[in-house]
Each structure stands twice: as C-alpha cells, then as structure tokens.
Design an enzyme around this catalytic site. Structure first.
Site, PDB file in Angstrom:
ATOM      1  N   ASP A   1       3.021  -2.242  -7.125  1.00 25.86           N
ATOM      2  CA  ASP A   1       2.922  -1.344  -8.284  1.00 25.86           C
ATOM      3  C   ASP A   1       4.263  -0.670  -8.568  1.00 25.86           C
ATOM      4  O   ASP A   1       4.406   0.018  -9.582  1.00 25.86           O
ATOM      5  CB  ASP A   1       1.861  -0.268  -8.010  1.00 25.86           C
TER       6      ASP A   1
ATOM      7  N   GLN B   1      -5.398   1.890  -5.729  1.00 29.01           N
ATOM      8  CA  GLN B   1      -5.864   2.183  -7.082  1.00 29.01           C
ATOM      9  C   GLN B   1      -5.875   3.690  -7.336  1.00 29.01           C
ATOM     10  O   GLN B   1      -6.416   4.458  -6.550  1.00 29.01           O
ATOM     11  CB  GLN B   1      -7.277   1.597  -7.283  1.00 29.01           C
TER      12      GLN B   1
ATOM     13  N   LYS C   1      -8.438  -7.082 -11.324  1.00 30.01           N
ATOM     14  CA  LYS C   1      -7.229  -7.485 -10.589  1.00 30.01           C
ATOM     15  C   LYS C   1      -7.582  -8.513  -9.520  1.00 30.01           C
ATOM     16  O   LYS C   1      -6.875  -9.510  -9.336  1.00 30.01           O
ATOM     17  CB  LYS C   1      -6.566  -6.248  -9.945  1.00 30.01           C
TER      18      LYS C   1
END
Ligand code: NAD
Length: 282
Positions: A118, A95, A51
C-alpha cells in the site's frame, strides 16, 4: 467533446498483464498477498473480498487474516510480524480504517518496506519523497497509469491536487512532481479554491467532498481525475459534478469506473513488484 476515461478497461489490461507475468515466473515461487482485516465493517469486508478475488484471478497466492473487532494492538502487531517473517508472503495489506483504539500508524510501520504494497509506511513515503526505489501507494500510482494510458502530457503540465492525505493527495503530488509537472496542492484551508484549480491542465480531486468541483473550478481543455467516492441513494458519485463539465473538460474519469478499478490493479502490480524485490535482495 469530453472523453470519459475508461478506468475499468485500463485496469483490466494491467491485471491481465500481471497475470501473464505471474504465469511465467520461472524461479519456482508464487507471489502472494496477505490481507489483514480487523473487525466487521461491511465496506471494508467488501474491499478486502474484491482484493482477494483479484489476487486469485492473477494467479497469486491469497493469504488472509481476519481478526475480531476488539483485538488489541499487540494481537494485530503479532499477526503482522508473523506475515512479515513468512517468506511465502510477498505483500501485506492492513485494511483501513481500523476499529477505534488501535494505532494504525504504528501497525502500518511494522510492515517491512519490501512488503508494503500500500506504500503507506513512513519508510515508503520517504523513498517516494526522495525518488528512490520503493512501492508507491496504489491510488495515486493508478492515476499516473490512467494519464499515461490516455496520452496526457505530464511533463511541464500545471497539475493541481485537491487534498493532502497520506493515502492519496500527498503521494499524488510527489508522483506528478517526479514526472516533471508543476504541482500545486490545495486543501481545506486553501482560500479561493476555484482560482487555484482554474490554472490546472491536470486536476486531481481527492477531497472526499461530494460534488465539490464544478464548471467554475475548471479550465477548458483540462483533464479531470475524480478520486472521490460517495455512496448515495442513486448510486456512487465523486467529488466532481461531472455532468456539468461536458464540453469544458477534455477528459474526465467517471465514478464509478474511473480511478476505483485502478487501485486494485495497482495492488496487483505492487504485489508482483514486492515479490521481485524480495528475490533480488535474497
Ligand atoms: P481524507 O479525508 O483523508 O483527505 C481529504 C483531503 O481533502 C484533506 O487533505 C483535506 O484538507 C482536503 N479537503 C477537504 N475538504 C476540502 C475542501 N472543501 N477544499 C479543498 N480541500 C479539501 O480523504 P482521502 O483518504 O484522501 O480520500 C479522498 C476521497 O477519495 C474520499 O472520497 C475517498 O473515499 C476517496 N478514495 C478513493 C479511492 C479509490 O480507489 N477511488 C481510494 C482512496 C480514497
């Protein structure tokens, strides 16, 4: 003939488009993503590294925080709060999974909705459910992009989503519903899964069960999107036995090279959107 949907190519096109848009941002700022990694899970470290590389390749700023495995809830919360207050940080990605003992949901919900790249906070899920402006979870929005890129008609289609997780299944169903599909969600308590999935024009499989879906589950001519990823000795596989569906499905996403690359591409899109959203509300 079954068409293999080239997620890698479609994702690359999206990433190039984002990079072009970043290059012409004219208000003096630069969009930036902050990734937060707690602990040293090797798979998570690889995901975060990918990412971060993608962010830099898109010309955006890469902010990263690495915390030790035994960090407390308060320590992780303090890092998120600091990033939340930093005007240079457009998006924050915590994460997952987090090490045991940390309350992921409470930590995610500290991310301001405008930086929730997200799309996993309760507020973002609410905005999605209401069809209001917000940042959508990357994997399901990547699936919509794949369907659009392939010219698959969503409106009026019968769509079946296998899986109802907060990360994939639920938001996937919402996004398909917003595009006027008729949506059915199957899950681990669904009786006679094949009877449900055989009705699908669009079948999105996110069960996390290797090889769950085979010819007995698929209507001829259907579009099959395989979200599952499993590491095996012979490489990565998905939730769908793709080799058994040739000449039954009209289109199918391979694993790897289908949905996976789209998730990162949509993270780039969301970071740029978050930047624009912050500028609009400033
Ligand atoms: P999860 O375990 O949180 O959810 C799985 C869902 O599938 C649950 O709702 C469960 O009820 C349902 N399910 C389980 N077994 C089933 C069965 N036999 N029949 C019907 N439904 C069943 O998983 P998740 O986070 O949604 O991820 C699903 C899969 O997608 C995993 O393999 C994961 O690695 C993969 N994934 C891939 C990407 C990507 O970028 N390609 C992103 C996220 C997740």
């Amino acid at each position: 003939m079954t068409t293999k949907i080239d997620g890698k190519k479609i994702a690359q096109e999206i990433r190039s488009r984002v990079a072009e848009e970043v290059a012409v941002v004219t208000d003096g700022g630069v969009p930036g993503l902050a990734t937060v990694l707690v602990g040293n899970d090797p798979a998570s470290a690889v995901y975060v590294a990918n990412k971060r590389r993608a962010i830099r390749e898109a010309g955006m700023r890469d902010f990263h925080k690495s915390l030790p495995r035994h960090s407390t809830q308060d320590e992780v919360a303090a890092v998120i709060d600091e990033l939340a207050a930093d005007p240079d940080v457009s998006g924050i990605l915590l994460q997952l999974p987090l090490p045991q003992g940390l309350d992921a949901s409470a930590l995610i919900n500290r991310i301001p909705v405008g930086k929730d790249v997200d799309g996993l906070t309760t507020l973002s899920a609410g905005l999605l459910a209401r069809g209001e402006y917000g940042l959508r979870p990357c994997t399901p929005s990547g699936v919509i992009e794949l369907l659009d890129a392939e010219g698959v008609a969503i409106k009026g289609a019968h769509a079946v989503v296998v899986g109802r997780s907060e990360l994939v299944g639920r938001p996937m169903a919402q996004l398909l519903l917003q595009r006027d599909a008729t949506v059915v969600v199957a899950h681990r308590h669904t009786t006679d899964l094949a009877a449900v999935t055989r009705a699908a024009d669009i079948l999105v499989v996110a069960a996390g069960v290797p090889g769950l879906i085979g010819p007995e589950h698929v209507k001829p001519g259907a579009t099959i999107i395989d979200v599952g990823i499993h590491k095996t000795d012979s490489g990565l596989t998905g939730d769908v036995r793709a080799s058994e569906l040739h000449d039954i499905a009209a289109r199918i996403t391979p694993v790897p090279g289908g949905v996976g690359p789209m998730t990162i591409a949509m993270l780039m899109v969301n970071t740029l959107r978050a930047y624009a959203w912050a500028r609009r509300s400033a």
